[in-house]
Design a protein around this motif. Structure first.
Motif, PDB file in Angstrom:
ATOM      1  N   VAL A  38      81.383  16.230 -63.735  1.00  0.00           N
ATOM      2  CA  VAL A  38      81.868  15.959 -62.383  1.00  0.00           C
ATOM      3  C   VAL A  38      82.941  14.886 -62.499  1.00  0.00           C
ATOM      4  O   VAL A  38      82.822  13.987 -63.330  1.00  0.00           O
ATOM      5  N   GLN A  40      85.873  12.174 -60.318  1.00  0.00           N
ATOM      6  CA  GLN A  40      86.150  11.481 -59.069  1.00  0.00           C
ATOM      7  C   GLN A  40      87.465  10.728 -59.196  1.00  0.00           C
ATOM      8  O   GLN A  40      87.528   9.665 -59.827  1.00  0.00           O
ATOM      9  N   LEU A  46      83.857  13.473 -54.902  1.00  0.00           N
ATOM     10  CA  LEU A  46      83.348  14.065 -56.133  1.00  0.00           C
ATOM     11  C   LEU A  46      83.749  15.531 -56.252  1.00  0.00           C
ATOM     12  O   LEU A  46      83.746  16.271 -55.267  1.00  0.00           O
ATOM     13  N   TRP A  48      82.982  18.937 -58.737  1.00  0.00           N
ATOM     14  CA  TRP A  48      82.285  19.593 -59.836  1.00  0.00           C
ATOM     15  C   TRP A  48      83.298  20.323 -60.716  1.00  0.00           C
ATOM     16  O   TRP A  48      84.165  21.037 -60.211  1.00  0.00           O
ATOM     17  N   TYR A  95      82.230  11.998 -64.997  1.00  0.00           N
ATOM     18  CA  TYR A  95      80.794  11.814 -65.175  1.00  0.00           C
ATOM     19  C   TYR A  95      80.181  13.048 -65.832  1.00  0.00           C
ATOM     20  O   TYR A  95      80.564  14.181 -65.499  1.00  0.00           O
ATOM     21  N   PHE A  99      71.443  18.870 -64.698  1.00  0.00           N
ATOM     22  CA  PHE A  99      71.036  19.703 -63.581  1.00  0.00           C
ATOM     23  C   PHE A  99      69.889  20.571 -64.071  1.00  0.00           C
ATOM     24  O   PHE A  99      70.052  21.357 -64.994  1.00  0.00           O
ATOM     25  N   PHE A 106      71.484  17.044 -59.160  1.00  0.00           N
ATOM     26  CA  PHE A 106      71.867  16.451 -60.439  1.00  0.00           C
ATOM     27  C   PHE A 106      71.097  15.138 -60.568  1.00  0.00           C
ATOM     28  O   PHE A 106      71.453  14.140 -59.936  1.00  0.00           O
ATOM     29  N   ASP A 107      70.037  15.136 -61.371  1.00  0.00           N
ATOM     30  CA  ASP A 107      69.099  14.020 -61.313  1.00  0.00           C
ATOM     31  C   ASP A 107      69.412  12.871 -62.254  1.00  0.00           C
ATOM     32  O   ASP A 107      68.949  11.749 -62.029  1.00  0.00           O
ATOM     33  N   TRP A 109      72.633  10.924 -64.399  1.00  0.00           N
ATOM     34  CA  TRP A 109      74.080  10.794 -64.548  1.00  0.00           C
ATOM     35  C   TRP A 109      74.414   9.777 -65.639  1.00  0.00           C
ATOM     36  O   TRP A 109      73.686   8.796 -65.814  1.00  0.00           O
ATOM     37  N   GLY A 110      75.521  10.002 -66.312  1.00  0.00           N
ATOM     38  CA  GLY A 110      76.083   8.958 -67.144  1.00  0.00           C
ATOM     39  C   GLY A 110      76.747   7.914 -66.266  1.00  0.00           C
ATOM     40  O   GLY A 110      76.856   8.078 -65.053  1.00  0.00           O
ATOM     41  N   GLN A 111      77.207   6.836 -66.892  1.00  0.00           N
ATOM     42  CA  GLN A 111      77.801   5.756 -66.097  1.00  0.00           C
ATOM     43  C   GLN A 111      79.238   6.054 -65.700  1.00  0.00           C
ATOM     44  O   GLN A 111      79.816   5.379 -64.846  1.00  0.00           O
TER      45      GLN A 111
END
Lengths: 119, 107
Positions: A38, A40, A46, A48, A95, A99, A106-107, A109-111
């Motif tokens: 994803v 931004q 955001l 996808w 990011y 999923f 999307f539970d 995430w990277g930073q």
């Protein structure tokens, strides 16, 4: 618990290829999940980009499909994003995320990593 | 692509207030909707999935409802740490689009 960490160059030249990697720790990239990207743009929402399954099946956003490749490296427990022919419009925080499928969201995430396209 | 329209785009509220954010889909998506919270410089955090299921570890003051094309996120009593930007996302069909976001600010 599973953690994700993006890495890659922070600066890419126009017309070049953006390459990022997402390292998976505390779990396996071979588990039954979809591994996603994803992005931004600065100050925006955001978007996808696409996803890859543990078996290597991929799905991409149609408007990016001709330029995007997502792959998985089970030996290194990571997955990667390549975006070719980049322009300034591809400047964004990128990011990776996990999923688990269905309507689960999307539970993890990277930073995030900032990539700037500039000469 | 399915379009998601959030309203309002900006919301000013006080600690203790009850707030509601709406998300409308351009076509029916059953319950394939998630809500995220994002703070400046941080990755989004999953709050709600399947339209109304609270993600583990998320405070119970957050709740979601709706199905089809109309969805809402409600925060029952705003806490200082809730001031952030909120996004809805549809997972019914590719390209898993997000709403444009709702920025929740302190009044």
């Amino acid at each position: 618990q599973v953690q994700l960490q993006e890495s890659g160059p922070g600066l890419v030249k126009p017309s070049g290829t953006l390459s990022l990697t997402c390292a998976v720790s505390g779990g396996s990239v071979s588990s039954d999940n979809w591994w996603t990207w994803v992005r931004q743009p600065p100050g925006k929402g955001l978007e996808w980009i696409g996803e890859i399954s543990h078996s290597g099946s991929t799905n991409y956003k149609p408007s990016l499909k001709s330029r995007v490749t997502i792959s998985v490296d089970k030996s290194k427990n990571q997955f990667s994003l390549e975006l070719s022919s980049v322009t300034a419009a591809d400047t964004a925080v990128y990011y990776c995320a996990r999923f688990t499928g269905g309507n689960n969201g999307f539970d993890i995430w990277g930073q995030g990593t900032m990539v700037t396209v500039s000469s | 692509d399915i379009q998601l329209t959030q309203s309002p785009s900006f919301l000013s509220a006080s600690v203790g207030d009850r707030v509601t954010i709406s998300c409308r889909a351009s076509q029916g998506i059953d319950s394939y909707l998630a809500w995220y919270q994002q703070k400046p410089g941080k990755a989004p955090k999953l709050l709600i999935y399947a339209a109304s299921t609270l993600q583990s570890g998320v405070p119970s003051r957050f709740s979601g409802s709706g199905s089809g094309t109309e969805f809402t996120l409600t925060i029952s009593s705003l806490q200082p740490e809730d001031f952030a930007t909120y996004y809805c996302q549809q997972l019914n069909s590719y390209s898993y689009t997000f709403g444009q976001g709702t920025k929740l600010e302190i009044k």
